[in-house]
Design a protein around this motif. Structure first.
Motif, PDB file in Angstrom:
ATOM      1  N   THR A  85     -18.548  67.945  63.245  1.00  0.00           N
ATOM      2  CA  THR A  85     -17.822  67.434  64.415  1.00  0.00           C
ATOM      3  C   THR A  85     -17.538  65.946  64.326  1.00  0.00           C
ATOM      4  O   THR A  85     -16.961  65.374  65.248  1.00  0.00           O
ATOM      5  CB  THR A  85     -18.624  67.715  65.707  1.00  0.00           C
ATOM      6  N   SER A  86     -17.936  65.307  63.235  1.00  0.00           N
ATOM      7  CA  SER A  86     -17.671  63.887  63.075  1.00  0.00           C
ATOM      8  C   SER A  86     -16.183  63.655  62.878  1.00  0.00           C
ATOM      9  O   SER A  86     -15.440  64.569  62.498  1.00  0.00           O
ATOM     10  CB  SER A  86     -18.448  63.348  61.878  1.00  0.00           C
ATOM     11  N   PRO A  87     -15.707  62.420  63.117  1.00  0.00           N
ATOM     12  CA  PRO A  87     -14.282  62.134  62.878  1.00  0.00           C
ATOM     13  C   PRO A  87     -13.838  62.478  61.461  1.00  0.00           C
ATOM     14  O   PRO A  87     -12.730  62.985  61.261  1.00  0.00           O
ATOM     15  CB  PRO A  87     -14.181  60.630  63.161  1.00  0.00           C
ATOM     16  N   ASP A  88     -14.691  62.208  60.480  1.00  0.00           N
ATOM     17  CA  ASP A  88     -14.326  62.538  59.100  1.00  0.00           C
ATOM     18  C   ASP A  88     -14.173  64.039  58.920  1.00  0.00           C
ATOM     19  O   ASP A  88     -13.233  64.515  58.274  1.00  0.00           O
ATOM     20  CB  ASP A  88     -15.382  62.009  58.135  1.00  0.00           C
ATOM     21  N   SER A  89     -15.106  64.799  59.473  1.00  0.00           N
ATOM     22  CA  SER A  89     -15.038  66.250  59.359  1.00  0.00           C
ATOM     23  C   SER A  89     -13.775  66.793  60.019  1.00  0.00           C
ATOM     24  O   SER A  89     -13.102  67.671  59.468  1.00  0.00           O
ATOM     25  CB  SER A  89     -16.270  66.888  59.990  1.00  0.00           C
ATOM     26  N   LEU A 106     -19.827  67.067  54.179  1.00  0.00           N
ATOM     27  CA  LEU A 106     -18.455  67.127  54.668  1.00  0.00           C
ATOM     28  C   LEU A 106     -17.581  68.045  53.822  1.00  0.00           C
ATOM     29  O   LEU A 106     -16.610  68.621  54.328  1.00  0.00           O
ATOM     30  CB  LEU A 106     -17.842  65.715  54.667  1.00  0.00           C
ATOM     31  N   PHE A 119     -23.404  67.584  63.203  1.00  0.00           N
ATOM     32  CA  PHE A 119     -22.722  66.283  63.231  1.00  0.00           C
ATOM     33  C   PHE A 119     -21.647  66.229  62.160  1.00  0.00           C
ATOM     34  O   PHE A 119     -20.527  65.752  62.390  1.00  0.00           O
ATOM     35  CB  PHE A 119     -23.725  65.153  63.019  1.00  0.00           C
ATOM     36  N   ALA A 120     -22.005  66.751  60.951  1.00  0.00           N
ATOM     37  CA  ALA A 120     -21.039  66.724  59.858  1.00  0.00           C
ATOM     38  C   ALA A 120     -19.792  67.513  60.204  1.00  0.00           C
ATOM     39  O   ALA A 120     -18.681  67.161  59.813  1.00  0.00           O
ATOM     40  CB  ALA A 120     -21.671  67.279  58.585  1.00  0.00           C
ATOM     41  N   ARG A 175     -27.901  67.578  61.708  1.00  0.00           N
ATOM     42  CA  ARG A 175     -27.080  66.895  60.694  1.00  0.00           C
ATOM     43  C   ARG A 175     -25.850  67.731  60.365  1.00  0.00           C
ATOM     44  O   ARG A 175     -24.741  67.220  60.228  1.00  0.00           O
ATOM     45  CB  ARG A 175     -27.881  66.651  59.415  1.00  0.00           C
TER      46      ARG A 175
END
Length: 460
Positions: free
Chosen positions: A23-27, A382, A20-21, A17
């Motif tokens: 490397t996510s688009p939002d991050s 995030l 992912f946080a 998790r």
């Protein structure tokens, strides 16, 4: 063995998790926001101008008017989609010549630092001299009764509670003596009031702040005394209860003045009628530059929109930066903003206020229904990489509070920086630009921009 496997599976889940946080688009986009602020941030440069070229900006003053025009021109130079003024009438209180005070006995005269509380009446052409009596609380004052108070100066000497980790809680717990103390003393026949400065530090700087006169009783002169001065006065009273206190103040209230809230907008591309506001108050007390209170909040709020503009971010919703006028001694700007929001049938998704200094970001305090607090709290993974861990129910802000009465669905959010140093400078003559750290300040603007990005993308 089963416990070990369970622990390993749970650990893997948490790590996945977190990864992912990060490397996510939002991050990745939030990383861009912070990169922009830390490499190209303009908050510090703008605060330098506001503090050192304009200075203290008490409502109704020429400096407040200069700040209005400067902030309008600044936002226009950044080419925000719309920049405009909201007219508002504000009180005009002036301090006059520097205050003087002394503790007097039959054998000595000891000068101590004071300043008039905002909105106080003056002492007249000469000093006010009278016996002085010390109390800790309003209840203790009332228990003394008129016979022991009449004709005297009341000295409120309750310090902020140092046990409170949140210095704002300590401030709130000691504030009644400054706000209501003068009128409560006047009800019992007191001729003046002196209040211990709301400051957790020991120094010789008096801290001003507004009082609230009860119009049904006489208005008596009210001053703040520095923490060192308060301790000195208390010690001398213990040795000699028959001391006199003498002080001279030339403050007065003049007719109200026309002023303005200053607003800049980035127009929403999909839901332009849904608004996310971010702001600080443009006015400040007159003893200093008003750097931390609240030049930092104003420059950070403008910076939020500048960051989005520079990153070519096209918001779904309208993002609005608001420079509120008259938070310090009337909240006229905050009330006018809410009044016009109601008249224009505006819908606010959220309003964020920065009015706690330009220190290291810690999180956000939220006033909203539980489901919205939970929704914002879910973004912690995030935001936590940037030190924003304290996200949840809390205080929002004085200027955005009136919005709750006209827009029940708006989430009201207070930007929360580290609070430990704030009251060393709050309302005092050392609230100057040199006390602000550039990196801390720029991190604050980026923190609010990151939250607004998520609010804009996902709503509530």
């Amino acid at each position: 063995m089963l416990l070990l496997r369970t622990f390993l599976i749970f650990s893997a889940f948490i790590i996945s998790r977190k990864c992912f946080a990060q490397t996510s688009p939002d991050s990745l986009y939030i990383r861009q926001i912070f990169d922009e602020a830390l490499t190209n941030g303009q908050s510090y440069k703008n605060l330098d101008y506001l503090s050192n070229k304009i200075g203290g900006r008490l409502s109704g003053s020429p400096e407040a008017e200069k700040a209005v025009q400067w902030s309008k021109q600044l936002m226009e130079s950044y080419k925000f989609d719309k920049v405009y003024l909201q007219e508002v009438m504000v009180p005009h209180w002036v301090r006059g010549a520097k205050e003087k005070a002394s503790i007097q006995s039959s054998k000595s005269k000891v000068e101590v630092p004071i300043c008039a509380l905002g909105g106080s009446v003056g002492t007249g052409k000469t000093a006010l001299t009278a016996p002085i009596i010390e109390v800790k609380t309003l209840d203790e004052l009332k228990a003394l009764g008129r016979s022991k108070v009449q004709g005297k100066i009341v000295f409120f000497n309750r310090p902020m509670d140092p046990r409170r980790v949140s210095t704002f809680e300590a401030y709130s717990g000691a504030g009644d003596q400054r706000r209501q103390g003068p009128s409560e003393a006047a009800k019992l026949g007191a001729v003046g009031v002196v209040v211990r400065s709301l400051n957790l530090f020991q120094d010789d700087l008096p801290h001003t702040g507004s009082l609230r006169y009860d119009e049904t009783v006489p208005k008596i002169p009210a001053a703040a005394i520095s923490t060192n001065g308060a301790d000195k006065l208390s010690q001398m009273l213990q040795a000699d209860p028959n001391l006199n206190f003498s002080y001279e103040m030339h403050c007065e209230t003049l007719p109200e003045v026309k002023s303005y809230n200053v607003i800049g907008e980035l127009r929403g591309s999909e839901k332009p009628n849904e608004i996310i506001a971010v702001g600080g108050h443009l006015d400040s007390w007159d003893l200093a530059d008003g750097a931390h209170d609240d030049g930092t909040g104003c420059t950070q709020s403008i910076e939020v929109l500048r960051i989005f503009k520079n990153l070519n971010y096209r918001p779904k919703r309208t993002i609005r930066a608001v420079m509120f006028m008259n938070e310090e001694n009337g909240v006229r700007g905050g009330r006018k903003y809410a009044e016009l929001a109601k008249a224009n049938q505006e819908k606010h998704v959220a309003a964020i206020e920065s009015d706690a200094g330009g220190f290291t970001p810690r999180g956000f305090g939220i006033v909203a229904e539980p489901s919205k607090i939970n929704a914002i709290s879910k973004w912690k993974p995030l935001l936590s990489p940037y030190g924003l861990h304290d996200i949840g129910l809390g205080h929002a802000g004085t200027d955005i509070e009136p919005l709750a009465e006209v827009d029940k669905n708006a989430a009201l959010i207070g930007f929360t920086p580290d609070s430990q140093r704030y009251f060393q400078y709050h309302h005092a003559s050392n609230d100057t630009f040199d006390k602000v750290n550039k990196r801390e300040l720029e991190l604050g603007g980026a923190s609010m921009a990151a939250l607004i990005y998520l609010l804009d993308k996902y709503g509530l």
